[in-house]
Design an enzyme around this catalytic site. Structure first.
Site, mmCIF file in Angstrom:
data_model
loop_
_atom_site.group_PDB
_atom_site.id
_atom_site.type_symbol
_atom_site.label_atom_id
_atom_site.label_comp_id
_atom_site.label_asym_id
_atom_site.label_seq_id
_atom_site.Cartn_x
_atom_site.Cartn_y
_atom_site.Cartn_z
ATOM 1 N N ASP A 216 0.856 -1.189 0.000
ATOM 2 C CA ASP A 216 0.000 0.000 0.000
ATOM 3 C C ASP A 216 0.889 1.235 0.000
ATOM 4 O OD1 ASP A 216 -2.362 -1.515 0.082
ATOM 5 O OD2 ASP A 216 -2.076 -1.837 2.224
ATOM 6 N N LYS B 126 0.454 -8.123 -2.872
ATOM 7 C CA LYS B 126 -0.899 -7.630 -3.142
ATOM 8 C C LYS B 126 -0.822 -6.225 -3.728
ATOM 9 C CE LYS B 126 -4.063 -6.009 -0.034
ATOM 10 N NZ LYS B 126 -5.108 -5.021 -0.333
ATOM 11 N N ASP C 207 -6.097 -6.788 -5.936
ATOM 12 C CA ASP C 207 -7.240 -6.535 -5.039
ATOM 13 C C ASP C 207 -8.018 -5.314 -5.529
ATOM 14 O OD1 ASP C 207 -8.938 -6.634 -2.883
ATOM 15 O OD2 ASP C 207 -7.534 -5.693 -1.491
ATOM 16 N N LEU C 208 -8.791 -5.501 -6.608
ATOM 17 C CA LEU C 208 -9.538 -4.378 -7.195
ATOM 18 C C LEU C 208 -10.986 -4.340 -6.733
ATOM 19 C CD1 LEU C 208 -8.155 -4.333 -10.858
ATOM 20 C CD2 LEU C 208 -7.361 -3.089 -8.845
ATOM 21 N N LYS C 209 -11.434 -5.349 -5.996
ATOM 22 C CA LYS C 209 -12.806 -5.381 -5.437
ATOM 23 C C LYS C 209 -13.830 -4.930 -6.476
ATOM 24 C CE LYS C 209 -11.526 -4.900 -0.557
ATOM 25 N NZ LYS C 209 -10.071 -4.681 -0.619
ATOM 26 N N LEU C 210 -13.907 -5.678 -7.578
ATOM 27 C CA LEU C 210 -14.804 -5.307 -8.685
ATOM 28 C C LEU C 210 -16.261 -5.328 -8.225
ATOM 29 C CD1 LEU C 210 -13.111 -7.392 -11.537
ATOM 30 C CD2 LEU C 210 -12.724 -4.982 -10.942
ATOM 31 N N HIS C 211 -17.039 -4.342 -8.674
ATOM 32 C CA HIS C 211 -18.465 -4.240 -8.303
ATOM 33 C C HIS C 211 -19.142 -3.316 -9.317
ATOM 34 C CE1 HIS C 211 -21.534 -3.612 -4.775
ATOM 35 N NE2 HIS C 211 -22.106 -3.948 -5.905
ATOM 36 N N ASP C 212 -19.842 -3.910 -10.277
ATOM 37 C CA ASP C 212 -20.530 -3.113 -11.306
ATOM 38 C C ASP C 212 -21.536 -4.046 -11.973
ATOM 39 O OD1 ASP C 212 -21.170 -1.208 -13.336
ATOM 40 O OD2 ASP C 212 -19.135 -0.414 -13.287
ATOM 41 N N PRO D 145 -22.898 -6.872 -14.476
ATOM 42 C CA PRO D 145 -22.142 -8.066 -14.894
ATOM 43 C C PRO D 145 -21.291 -7.855 -16.145
ATOM 44 C CG PRO D 145 -24.322 -8.712 -14.158
ATOM 45 C CD PRO D 145 -24.311 -7.210 -14.148
ATOM 46 N N THR E 22 -14.841 -4.675 6.455
ATOM 47 C CA THR E 22 -14.691 -4.597 7.914
ATOM 48 C C THR E 22 -14.868 -3.160 8.414
ATOM 49 O OG1 THR E 22 -12.331 -4.607 7.529
ATOM 50 C CG2 THR E 22 -13.280 -6.642 8.328
ATOM 51 N N ARG F 18 -1.584 -9.468 12.803
ATOM 52 C CA ARG F 18 -0.480 -8.736 13.430
ATOM 53 C C ARG F 18 0.335 -9.679 14.314
ATOM 54 N NH1 ARG F 18 -1.147 -5.596 10.303
ATOM 55 N NH2 ARG F 18 -1.612 -3.381 10.372
ATOM 56 N N GLN G 138 -5.618 -1.255 12.683
ATOM 57 C CA GLN G 138 -6.359 -2.527 12.663
ATOM 58 C C GLN G 138 -6.824 -2.825 14.088
ATOM 59 O OE1 GLN G 138 -7.268 -4.219 10.124
ATOM 60 N NE2 GLN G 138 -5.736 -4.243 8.507
ATOM 61 N N GLY H 81 0.566 -6.188 5.644
ATOM 62 C CA GLY H 81 1.218 -5.029 5.039
ATOM 63 C C GLY H 81 2.261 -4.418 5.941
ATOM 64 N N ARG H 82 1.824 -3.435 6.731
ATOM 65 C CA ARG H 82 2.778 -2.595 7.467
ATOM 66 C C ARG H 82 3.724 -3.314 8.431
ATOM 67 N NH1 ARG H 82 -2.031 1.286 8.814
ATOM 68 N NH2 ARG H 82 -2.986 -0.778 8.599
HETATM 69 O O1 C5P Z 1 -0.871 -2.886 6.721
HETATM 70 P P1 C5P Z 1 -1.919 -3.919 6.998
HETATM 71 O O2 C5P Z 1 -1.361 -5.270 7.409
HETATM 72 O O3 C5P Z 1 -2.987 -3.427 7.922
HETATM 73 O O4 C5P Z 1 -2.582 -4.146 5.576
HETATM 74 C C1 C5P Z 1 -3.681 -4.986 5.389
HETATM 75 C C2 C5P Z 1 -4.113 -4.970 3.966
HETATM 76 O O5 C5P Z 1 -5.353 -5.669 3.860
HETATM 77 C C3 C5P Z 1 -4.376 -3.584 3.387
HETATM 78 O O6 C5P Z 1 -3.991 -3.633 2.000
HETATM 79 C C4 C5P Z 1 -5.858 -3.396 3.505
HETATM 80 O O7 C5P Z 1 -6.395 -2.585 2.493
HETATM 81 C C5 C5P Z 1 -6.359 -4.821 3.335
HETATM 82 N N1 C5P Z 1 -7.648 -5.083 3.958
HETATM 83 C C6 C5P Z 1 -7.914 -4.913 5.317
HETATM 84 N N2 C5P Z 1 -9.146 -5.208 5.825
HETATM 85 C C7 C5P Z 1 -10.093 -5.680 5.027
HETATM 86 C C8 C5P Z 1 -9.845 -5.879 3.676
HETATM 87 C C9 C5P Z 1 -8.584 -5.574 3.174
HETATM 88 O O8 C5P Z 1 -7.045 -4.487 6.062
HETATM 89 N N3 C5P Z 1 -11.252 -6.014 5.534
#
Ligand code: C5P
Length: 243
Positions: free
Chosen positions: A16, A37, A64-69, A71, A128, A189, A198, A218-219
């Site tokens: 990210d 990702k 991870d483009l989360k398509l929604h439109d 069909p 979430t 984590r 988170q 990610g982080r």
């Molecule tokens: O940095 P971190 O570990 O929090 O990154 C988690 C990744 O998962 C991010 O790319 C975030 O957009 C994605 N994500 C999330 N919660 C969701 C869906 C996706 O944290 N419910």
């Protein structure tokens, strides 16, 4: 199928960040990590070129483009990006059965056209970030804990390959979709890392024991003083949990 995966094959590092940092991280993590990702921000800024650059470094890509439109549009989008040879692609389950079927068909046809393997299409149920009040405000009068299973059933009957969910939901999702489908969980984590924004989180080992096939992290890796060391530590924790 998923039970045979090695821990290294189950870790997906979320990039990210901007393209320069993404490419630097990709070079650094090359010997340690298999999956990256790419989300909307990086993809909309850099386009297919960033995916191809990361693929040249040998990575599998979770797009991870989360398509929604409608069909037709989702089919076209899935067709276009699947031609790149990505390994996973996300859609919103709330787009409905016809939309998810179109995503799967588009993913297959795009892959066939360029001679690559089709990606696994996986469905996001309730974001979430969306609580019960948020659901109610868009006319969904059942709580998230009831809406998630409904969307999981709809997604799996539409032919998708798996579900993205919180690790706190993953045991229920795994029980309902069986051992072979993908269960991909962010919100992970290690004990030693910052929680950041988170809240509903668990550790890598716990997420695996709750039925996750893949962990998106990610982080804790990308913001660590040594991303390689952080990734190695997480993979070691995952190895401990799967032994
Ligand atoms: O940095 P971190 O570990 O929090 O990154 C988690 C990744 O998962 C991010 O790319 C975030 O957009 C994605 N994500 C999330 N919660 C969701 C869906 C996706 O944290 N419910």
């Amino acid at each position: 199928m998923t039970v045979e995966l090695e821990p290294k094959d189950r870790l997906i590092v979320a990039l990210d960040c901007g393209a320069t940092e993404a490419v630097q991280l990709a070079h650094a993590l090359r010997a340690t990590v298999r999956w990256l990702k790419v989300g909307m921000t990086l993809f909309y800024q850099e386009g297919p070129a960033i995916v191809m650059e990361l693929q040249r470094l040998g990575y599998d890509i979770f797009l991870d483009l989360k398509l929604h439109d409608i069909p037709h549009q989702v089919s076209g989008a899935a067709h276009a990006v699947s031609g790149l040879g990505v390994q996973m692609l996300t859609v919103h389950a709330s787009g409905g059965e016809a939309m998810m079927r179109s995503a799967c068909e588009g993913a297959r046809s795009g892959a066939v056209l360029t001679g690559v393997k089709p990606p696994s299409v996986i469905a996001v149920t309730v974001l979430t970030s969306m609580g019960d009040d948020g659901l109610s405000s868009i006319g969904v009068d059942r709580p998230a804990e009831a809406q998630v299973p409904l969307l999981v059933d709809l997604a799996m009957s539409s032919g998708v390959d798996g579900i993205v969910c919180s690790p706190l939901e993953s045991a229920g999702v795994r029980a309902s979709i069986g051992p072979n489908a993908l269960v991909v969980t962010p919100g992970v984590r290690p004990e030693w890392s910052e929680k950041g924004d988170q809240n509903r989180i668990t550790t890598p080992g716990d997420a695996l024991s709750r039925g996750a096939s893949h962990l998106v992290i990610g982080r804790p890796i990308t913001a660590a003083s040594s991303p390689v060391e952080a990734a190695r530590r997480i993979i070691a924790e995952m190895e401990g949990a799967t032994r």
